[in-house]
Design a protein around this motif. Structure first.
Motif, short mmCIF file in Angstrom:
data_model
loop_
_atom_site.label_atom_id
_atom_site.label_comp_id
_atom_site.label_asym_id
_atom_site.label_seq_id
_atom_site.Cartn_x
_atom_site.Cartn_y
_atom_site.Cartn_z
N GLN A 158 52.64 43.52 32.43
CA GLN A 158 51.60 43.32 33.43
C GLN A 158 52.24 43.20 34.80
O GLN A 158 53.46 43.34 34.93
CB GLN A 158 50.79 42.04 33.12
CG GLN A 158 49.49 42.27 32.36
CD GLN A 158 48.46 43.02 33.19
OE1 GLN A 158 48.62 43.24 34.40
NE2 GLN A 158 47.40 43.45 32.52
N ASP A 159 51.39 42.96 35.81
CA ASP A 159 51.90 42.66 37.14
C ASP A 159 52.16 41.16 37.20
O ASP A 159 51.25 40.35 37.26
CB ASP A 159 50.89 43.08 38.21
CG ASP A 159 51.48 43.01 39.61
OD1 ASP A 159 52.06 41.95 39.93
OD2 ASP A 159 51.34 43.99 40.36
N GLU A 160 53.42 40.80 37.17
CA GLU A 160 53.82 39.39 37.07
C GLU A 160 53.33 38.58 38.27
O GLU A 160 52.83 37.46 38.12
CB GLU A 160 55.36 39.32 36.98
CG GLU A 160 55.91 37.92 36.86
CD GLU A 160 57.42 37.92 36.75
OE1 GLU A 160 58.03 36.87 36.98
OE2 GLU A 160 58.00 38.99 36.44
N LYS A 161 53.42 39.15 39.48
CA LYS A 161 53.05 38.42 40.69
C LYS A 161 51.55 38.14 40.75
O LYS A 161 51.12 37.08 41.24
CB LYS A 161 53.49 39.21 41.93
CG LYS A 161 55.00 39.33 42.09
CD LYS A 161 55.64 37.94 42.20
CE LYS A 161 57.15 38.04 42.36
NZ LYS A 161 57.78 36.68 42.39
N ILE A 162 50.74 39.08 40.27
CA ILE A 162 49.29 38.89 40.30
C ILE A 162 48.88 37.79 39.32
O ILE A 162 48.04 36.94 39.64
CB ILE A 162 48.54 40.20 39.98
CG1 ILE A 162 48.83 41.26 41.06
CG2 ILE A 162 47.04 39.96 39.88
CD1 ILE A 162 48.43 40.86 42.45
N LEU A 163 49.49 37.78 38.13
CA LEU A 163 49.18 36.71 37.17
C LEU A 163 49.59 35.36 37.75
O LEU A 163 48.84 34.37 37.64
CB LEU A 163 49.92 36.98 35.85
CG LEU A 163 49.76 35.90 34.78
CD1 LEU A 163 48.28 35.67 34.44
CD2 LEU A 163 50.55 36.27 33.52
N GLU A 164 50.76 35.29 38.38
CA GLU A 164 51.22 34.04 38.99
C GLU A 164 50.25 33.62 40.11
O GLU A 164 49.91 32.42 40.22
CB GLU A 164 52.63 34.23 39.56
CG GLU A 164 53.22 32.97 40.18
CD GLU A 164 54.62 33.20 40.73
OE1 GLU A 164 55.01 32.48 41.65
OE2 GLU A 164 55.31 34.12 40.23
N LEU A 165 49.81 34.59 40.93
CA LEU A 165 48.86 34.30 42.01
C LEU A 165 47.56 33.73 41.46
O LEU A 165 47.03 32.74 41.97
CB LEU A 165 48.57 35.58 42.80
CG LEU A 165 47.53 35.47 43.92
CD1 LEU A 165 48.06 34.61 45.06
CD2 LEU A 165 47.14 36.86 44.42
N ALA A 166 47.04 34.32 40.37
CA ALA A 166 45.78 33.86 39.79
C ALA A 166 45.91 32.45 39.24
O ALA A 166 45.06 31.59 39.52
CB ALA A 166 45.34 34.83 38.69
N LEU A 167 46.97 32.18 38.46
CA LEU A 167 47.13 30.84 37.87
C LEU A 167 47.40 29.80 38.96
O LEU A 167 46.88 28.68 38.89
CB LEU A 167 48.26 30.86 36.85
CG LEU A 167 48.02 31.75 35.62
CD1 LEU A 167 49.24 31.73 34.70
CD2 LEU A 167 46.78 31.31 34.85
N ASN A 168 48.21 30.16 39.95
CA ASN A 168 48.47 29.25 41.06
C ASN A 168 47.16 28.83 41.75
O ASN A 168 46.93 27.65 42.02
CB ASN A 168 49.38 29.91 42.10
CG ASN A 168 50.86 29.65 41.82
OD1 ASN A 168 51.21 28.65 41.20
ND2 ASN A 168 51.71 30.56 42.27
N ASN A 169 46.32 29.83 42.04
CA ASN A 169 45.09 29.56 42.77
C ASN A 169 44.18 28.62 42.00
O ASN A 169 43.64 27.66 42.57
CB ASN A 169 44.37 30.90 43.05
CG ASN A 169 43.27 30.76 44.07
OD1 ASN A 169 42.24 30.19 43.78
ND2 ASN A 169 43.52 31.28 45.28
N ILE A 170 43.99 28.90 40.70
CA ILE A 170 43.07 28.07 39.91
C ILE A 170 43.62 26.65 39.75
O ILE A 170 42.89 25.67 39.89
CB ILE A 170 42.84 28.72 38.52
CG1 ILE A 170 42.17 30.09 38.70
CG2 ILE A 170 41.96 27.82 37.66
CD1 ILE A 170 42.06 30.90 37.44
#
Length: 422
Positions: free
Chosen positions: A310-322
């Motif tokens: 997957q796109d690692e940075k996007i997953l990190e961005l999503a979990l960080n935000n929530i």
């Protein structure tokens, strides 16, 4: 004028008969069974071109064109055998023959009668020349009119066709103009919305940056005053404030950068194979710097068991935000749970907090850009984070959803394909 053989007079008063005979408006000819003319009034003499008295004692054939004489003879013999019959030639085209051998159309009425056992025939003759000429002219006019009607009909059909086409073209042009007008209206509406968003964005940036920067500046100034060993706790407190504010500003900048890439369609996703534990460790490390007193993040599964493409940075961005939202909107001494599960093709992340929740009336707007629920308006935030991650997740084939009860907490669900093709 008309006397029977053996000097038998047709009428007792010959003068009266002759006067009546001449008074007939039609041409009248009387002939016997041998077709010998015994009387003809002046009208008859006139239409056939004979002088007065010249038709008497002549045979009827002199008044019939040669080509009709045989047929006339047969008809006459048949007629004489049935004397009670009357013949009217109205509507038939018959012809008479003038003295100068000129043929002309006639209409004839034939009436047989008998006087003193002698048979006679009275023929009433009408010159049809003028009428036939009129009929010919009328027919000619009718032909011309029919042609004009046909031509007019063709032209009318062409005109109707052109009108239909013009109407269709007008309709299409009208639809095109309406479409253009609607596009212009939409463009103006979007421009107004964009201007409103810009105004809101500038206000937001001004507020969101000003407050943390003021906190950083204040803490930095106060740090200079706490030089003694017994003041280390105060120093740590201000250092933590500076760290938190910088982390917060960094998150805002990341959101703005991601937002700009989405809007300008410049976002190029990078798919790599990685272990989920790497992303989770990074998210928890960053989140720990923002935790309030007594808050804790619980990871309920062994994250090293999951490998993704997957796109690692996007997953990190999503979990960080929530998780950042869970920290920000939850009170001290509460726990935030991160639960991970797997179905056939996707990983499912569930983040649960015991925070202030989302009011029911605001829940349908929660993913709208710049929207903030009414119960968080006095808490720092931009209102763009959830909008950004929803767009990214959908672009990656994923989804995001939530359940929330005000004053009890929220559960956010993120579902993302384990193996994403480029």
């Amino acid at each position: 004028m008309f006397k029977i053989n053996n000097n038998t007079v047709l009428y007792q008063n010959q003068d009266i008969f002759n006067t009546l005979f001449e008074a007939f408006p039609e041409s009248v000819i009387i002939f016997d069974e041998k077709q010998k003319i015994v009387a003809a009034n002046s009208s008859a003499e006139k239409i056939f071109g004979y002088e007065k008295g010249k038709l008497k004692d002549q045979f009827l054939n002199i008044l019939i064109p040669l080509r009709y004489q045989t047929t006339h003879k047969n008809h006459f013999n048949y007629f004489m055998t049935k004397p009670n019959n009357r013949i009217n030639t109205r509507g038939l085209y018959l012809f008479g023959l003038k003295k100068n051998n000129e043929e002309f159309p006639v209409e004839i009425g034939i009436n047989p009668f008998t006087i003193y056992e002698k048979k006679y025939v009275m023929a009433l003759i009408i010159d049809m020349t003028i009428r036939r000429e009129s009929e010919i002219k009328i027919n000619s006019i009718n032909v011309v009119l029919e042609k004009k009607v046909k031509t007019g009909t063709v032209e009318l059909q062409k005109t109707i066709k052109k009108l239909k086409k013009a109407n269709l073209d007008y309709k299409k042009e009208l639809e095109r103009r309406i479409e253009v007008e609607n596009k212009i209206k939409d463009a103006l509406k979007k421009e107004r919305e964009l201007n409103e968003l810009k105004s809101k964005f500038l206000s937001l940036v001004s507020h969101e940056f000003k407050t943390p920067l003021s906190g950083i500046l204040t803490s930095a100034i106060l740090l200079e005053k706490y030089q003694l060993n017994n003041q280390q706790e105060k120093r740590k407190k201000h250092l933590k404030t500076i760290t938190e504010k910088i982390q917060y500003l960094n998150n805002i900048l990341n959101d703005f950068i991601s937002l700009e890439r989405i809007d300008s369609s410049k976002e190029n996703y990078k798919f790599t194979v990685f272990n989920l534990s790497k992303v989770i460790n990074e998210v928890v490390y960053n989140s720990n710097m923002l935790l309030k007193s007594g808050q804790r993040i619980n990871i309920l599964q062994n994250t090293s068991d999951y490998v993704l493409r997957q796109d690692e940075k996007i997953l990190e961005l999503a979990l960080n935000n929530i998780i950042y939202n869970a920290i920000r909107y939850s009170p001290e001494n509460t726990e935030i749970d991160l639960e991970i599960s797997k179905n056939t093709n996707n990983l499912i992340f569930k983040i649960t907090d015991k925070g202030i929740g989302i009011p029911e009336n605001d829940q349908k707007f929660i993913f709208n850009r710049y929207f903030r629920a009414e119960n968080v308006l006095n808490i720092q935030g931009t209102g763009i984070g959830l909008n950004i991650i929803k767009t990214h997740l959908e672009n990656l084939g994923g989804t995001i959803g939530f359940k929330s009860i005000e004053n009890k907490g929220s559960e956010f669900f993120v579902e993302l394909p384990i193996n994403k093709e480029s």
